[in-house]
Design an enzyme around this catalytic site. Sequence first.
Site, PDB file in Angstrom:
ATOM      1  N   LYS B  78     -49.993 -33.237  46.493  1.00  0.00           N
ATOM      2  CA  LYS B  78     -50.601 -32.331  46.983  1.00  0.00           C
ATOM      3  C   LYS B  78     -51.273 -31.503  47.601  1.00  0.00           C
ATOM      4  O   LYS B  78     -52.043 -32.065  47.425  1.00  0.00           O
ATOM      5  CB  LYS B  78     -49.769 -31.160  45.337  1.00  0.00           C
ATOM      6  CG  LYS B  78     -49.600 -29.811  45.294  1.00  0.00           C
ATOM      7  CD  LYS B  78     -49.711 -29.058  43.611  1.00  0.00           C
ATOM      8  CE  LYS B  78     -49.308 -27.713  44.491  1.00  0.00           C
ATOM      9  NZ  LYS B  78     -49.409 -26.563  42.983  1.00  0.00           N
ATOM     10  N   SER B 153     -44.799 -23.923  42.444  1.00  0.00           N
ATOM     11  CA  SER B 153     -45.512 -23.871  43.696  1.00  0.00           C
ATOM     12  C   SER B 153     -45.687 -25.626  44.663  1.00  0.00           C
ATOM     13  O   SER B 153     -45.617 -26.394  45.316  1.00  0.00           O
ATOM     14  CB  SER B 153     -46.700 -23.769  43.438  1.00  0.00           C
ATOM     15  OG  SER B 153     -47.710 -24.234  42.819  1.00  0.00           O
ATOM     16  N   SER B 177     -45.224 -24.505  37.970  1.00  0.00           N
ATOM     17  CA  SER B 177     -45.466 -24.892  38.962  1.00  0.00           C
ATOM     18  C   SER B 177     -45.517 -26.987  39.099  1.00  0.00           C
ATOM     19  O   SER B 177     -44.596 -26.698  40.763  1.00  0.00           O
ATOM     20  CB  SER B 177     -46.725 -25.107  39.845  1.00  0.00           C
ATOM     21  OG  SER B 177     -46.801 -23.487  40.495  1.00  0.00           O
TER      22      SER B 177
END
Lengths: 99, 480
Positions: B78, B153, B177
């Site tokens: 990420k 997210s 997330s």
Amino acid sequence: MAIEKQEVEKLAKLSRLKFTDEELHTFIKEFESILEQVKAIDSVDTSNVDLKECGDRVNFDSLQEDIERQGLSQTDILMNAPSAKDGAFLVPITVEEGK
Amino acid sequence: MNYLDCSIKEILENLTSKKITSEELVKLCFDRIESTDTLNALNSTYKEQALIQAKEIDKKRQSGEKMGALAGVPLVLKDNINLKNTKTTCSSKFLGNYVSPYTATCAQKLVDAGAIVIAKANMDEFAMGSSTETSAFGVCKNPIDPTRVPGGSSGGSACTVAAKQCFGSLGTDTGGSIREPASFCGVVGLKPTYGRVSRYGVVAFASSLDQVGPITRTVEDSAILLNILAGEDQNDMTASKESIPDYTADLNKGVNGIKIGVPKQFFTNELSVEVRDALLGAIENYKKLGAECVEIDLPNVDKALAVYYIVSSAEAASNLARFDGIKYGKRANNYDDLVDLYYQSRTQGFGKEVKRRIMLGNYVLSSGYFDAFYRKAKRVQEIIKREFLEAFEKCDVLVSPTTATTAFKLGEKTKDPVSMYLSDIFTVPVNIAGVPAISIPCGVDSQGMPIGMQLIGRHFDEKMLFRVANAFEASTKEAK
């Protein structure tokens, strides 16, 4: 829950953020509906909770040895600086002569 | 055979038996990345570097050297995880040109195990969002239906795994997330116990809730990655010294005699009929496999979302105060003085959702509101935590839907922050209690969109989560 424009302006100042009047207006409305949701916690009886006793699970008994370690170099630290000179971060003048 | 369909376990077998080289594998991944580019799952890619690494690993393997546990496996991080000399943008204009001067512990552990980091994944700006629509670099799309969101997210991290651009990824989870996007994209997402994986080098959103975890295509792969990621870290005081078991050890032990708790508060009216039916089907399946299901009461779990928005925003406001335009990141071109430099840089650098959370955070922390909001929320958090601990006296794991609905349409919820926040209603309580949870696919709706099941475990009992999750996954594979 009604929020005054003045209050949001104060928060913006604390947050070091600028908003246009239109943005502030939308913001106040969204803020009110978020706070409406957040109010849910008011109804919970928390009289039997002592915050001192429920710290997050950090183990403070195992602090690090105080030994010297290699940190980032000056070059590494400055490589993302928007403005740097002679090994220092450059900022606008904060203290002016004669003031 | 298509090697991109393999799990991490399977691709490691193929690499070890020299059916394919790591170099070939990296090339396959990049072919897929190029042909599925419109998903916008990735913020930056490292093809050249990845090929160099792959060749080195192939050479080592050829000469019979001892190989790391992930040698030659292409993975994605990420874009809030630092990896030295790569951009770490958090999908924010503020960090658009930020280059990491050091590597996060979790990334270092993967690299040390021989994994090849091929890219960094798109995300909601500073991990604030549930759809990857707050990214400053364009929305990421759901690989199953590109008119829908991938969740967030860690939307890019889930999308890239589901689209088979790589074999696994890392995400971060503050309120869902990892699990919500895993659910929306039909892959496996684990949020480990708070403190199980070091957060050093991961850009902080809400430090008391943030946790790094793997997104994979199988439960076994998730266990394989946690084996590598877990552990203490001298650079993160909250990283636990709790012993690390072999997380793959109990995978095939089945669920005979295991007690599965069904919290009645998680089967509410907000649940879509199709998600409810899929979950009830999964519970029936567990009973057939020998598990005992018991009803559980978590009376205050519905307050978790409110607690979350107070605590996480307060911490975010404090964490994001460091973005001042002085030491790194965006500095506005025009300003009057130092204070104006802060104003201009922050106002230009942050997106709308990030600004909203900073403002909310400073509101609940400001004098006059601190007791009513922040301190009260911390107290309610403790009550919710206690309810989970009590529940685990009656059962080994809890089961719930990961999300109330399947992936929604792009743009559907962007105008109404409260409806977006409700996407996290089943995942947030887990972060509030600090316990681990995994989301695994448990069916599809009439549109073919994946439905996710969440299994929640005791603190540091990820091993039980993997065991129960794997039993379900294995039974659905048999059914096929």
